[in-house]
Design a protein around this motif. Sequence first.
Motif, PDB file in Angstrom:
ATOM      1  N   PHE A  28       0.826  -1.204   0.000  1.00 54.01           N
ATOM      2  CA  PHE A  28       0.000   0.000   0.000  1.00 54.01           C
ATOM      3  C   PHE A  28       0.865   1.262   0.000  1.00 54.01           C
ATOM      4  N   ASP A  29       1.918   1.286   0.826  1.00 49.63           N
ATOM      5  CA  ASP A  29       2.732   2.493   0.971  1.00 49.63           C
ATOM      6  C   ASP A  29       3.714   2.705  -0.177  1.00 49.63           C
ATOM      7  N   THR A  30       4.334   1.643  -0.653  1.00 55.50           N
ATOM      8  CA  THR A  30       5.383   1.772  -1.662  1.00 55.50           C
ATOM      9  C   THR A  30       4.848   1.607  -3.079  1.00 55.50           C
ATOM     10  N   LEU A  31       3.996   0.624  -3.287  1.00 54.24           N
ATOM     11  CA  LEU A  31       3.464   0.381  -4.632  1.00 54.24           C
ATOM     12  C   LEU A  31       2.225   1.232  -4.917  1.00 54.24           C
TER      13      LEU A  31
ATOM     14  N   TRP B  78      -7.953  -1.925   5.258  1.00 57.18           N
ATOM     15  CA  TRP B  78      -6.716  -2.291   5.938  1.00 57.18           C
ATOM     16  C   TRP B  78      -6.350  -1.228   6.983  1.00 57.18           C
ATOM     17  N   ARG B  79      -6.392   0.017   6.579  1.00 51.62           N
ATOM     18  CA  ARG B  79      -6.022   1.108   7.493  1.00 51.62           C
ATOM     19  C   ARG B  79      -6.969   1.155   8.705  1.00 51.62           C
ATOM     20  N   ALA B  80      -8.237   0.842   8.493  1.00 51.84           N
ATOM     21  CA  ALA B  80      -9.227   0.914   9.571  1.00 51.84           C
ATOM     22  C   ALA B  80      -9.002  -0.147  10.650  1.00 51.84           C
ATOM     23  N   HIS B  81      -8.433  -1.289  10.294  1.00 56.35           N
ATOM     24  CA  HIS B  81      -8.297  -2.359  11.283  1.00 56.35           C
ATOM     25  C   HIS B  81      -6.869  -2.869  11.455  1.00 56.35           C
ATOM     26  N   ARG B  82      -5.906  -2.276  10.782  1.00 55.18           N
ATOM     27  CA  ARG B  82      -4.534  -2.784  10.778  1.00 55.18           C
ATOM     28  C   ARG B  82      -3.965  -2.989  12.180  1.00 55.18           C
ATOM     29  N   ASP B  83      -4.216  -2.075  13.086  1.00 56.27           N
ATOM     30  CA  ASP B  83      -3.636  -2.174  14.428  1.00 56.27           C
ATOM     31  C   ASP B  83      -4.289  -3.252  15.278  1.00 56.27           C
TER      32      ASP B  83
END
Length: 178
Positions: A114-117, A170-175
């Motif tokens: 997500f961050d790099t690609l 993903w961002r909503a539940h990643r942690d």
Amino acid sequence: MIETERLLLRLPRLDDFERYAELFADEEASRHIGGQLVRGAAWRRFLQMPGAWALQGFAMFSVVEKSTGLWLGQMGPWRPDGWPGNEIGYAFHPQAWGRGYALESAVAAIDWAFDTLGWDDIVHCISPANLASKKVAQRLGSRLLRQGRILPAPAEEVEVEMWGQSRGEWRAHRDRVA
């Protein structure tokens, strides 16, 4: 290279091949990832990842245990021509099973994709009988998106389940992934 608490995710190296060949020689370990391969066929498949890194700028990472340097498997972004989505795929040597390495390395690989690609979504194409991989996908927050014969040739007759999620999901539940 990506570092997690216990693992290094790095580009494949020639000395990874012995353990890779063991993975694909093992009937149970290779059952859901295309089946057993003789050494020569395993070598040709092994070369796919370094080739994808060279030509696409991404592919699955080799997953290595930091404390021992032992190659455990592969994890990460994978998108062959005609693939049904931005795959985060994985395959692990049987000696690595049941130790949480797939989940730990998947979190790092998904963040990287997500961050790099800049991917907006990810999928995992999983054999319907591969309960362990489906459990990993569920723990990552992925959900079943569709199933059937959705892969390109030469795997067009293979039944798979496609699990996945968006960057926002993903961002909503990643942690909370555990």
